[in-house]
Design a protein around this motif. Structure first.
Motif: not given
Length: 90
Positions: A2-6, A48, A50-51, A89-90
Motif C-alpha cells: 500500500t501507499r501512504t500519501v504524505l 508517497v 510504500e508500505q 490507495r490512501e
C-alpha cells in the motif's frame, strides 16, 4: 503493498520550482523512503511512502506462505487483482 500519501503539490508550480521533490528529499534525509508520483486525475504530484503489509504468522509462529506461493492463478483472476493505472490507495 500500500501507499501512504504524505503530501500533495499542484502540478502548476513556477518554472524551476520542484516543491514535491524537495519535500521527498527532506523525508529521505530523515530516513523515510519517500518518492514522488504524478496523479494525472487530480493534476498533482504526490509524495508517497510504500508500505509492505505485516507478515502473516501461523499459530505455531511460522511465517505463513504468501498467496503468490500457492501457484499460478487463472488470467481472469490476475486481471481482477490489478489496480487501474495511476491509482493510488490512501
Amino acid at each position: 503493498m500500500t501507499r501512504t500519501v504524505l503530501e500533495r503539490f499542484p502540478a502548476g508550480g513556477p518554472r524551476g520550482s520542484w516543491p514535491a521533490e524537495e519535500f521527498a528529499g527532506a523525508r529521505r534525509d530523515e530516513g523515510v523512503p519517500a518518492r514522488v508520483v504524478m496523479d494525472l486525475e487530480s493534476d498533482a504530484f504526490l509524495v508517497v511512502v510504500e508500505q509492505r503489509p505485516p507478515e502473516q504468522r501461523t499459530a505455531s509462529g511460522q511465517r505463513a506462505p504468501s498467496p503468490r506461493a500457492a501457484g499460478p492463478r487463472p488470467p481472469e483472476q490476475r486481471a481482477a487483482d490489478r489496480e487501474p493505472v495511476g491509482a493510488v490507495r490512501e
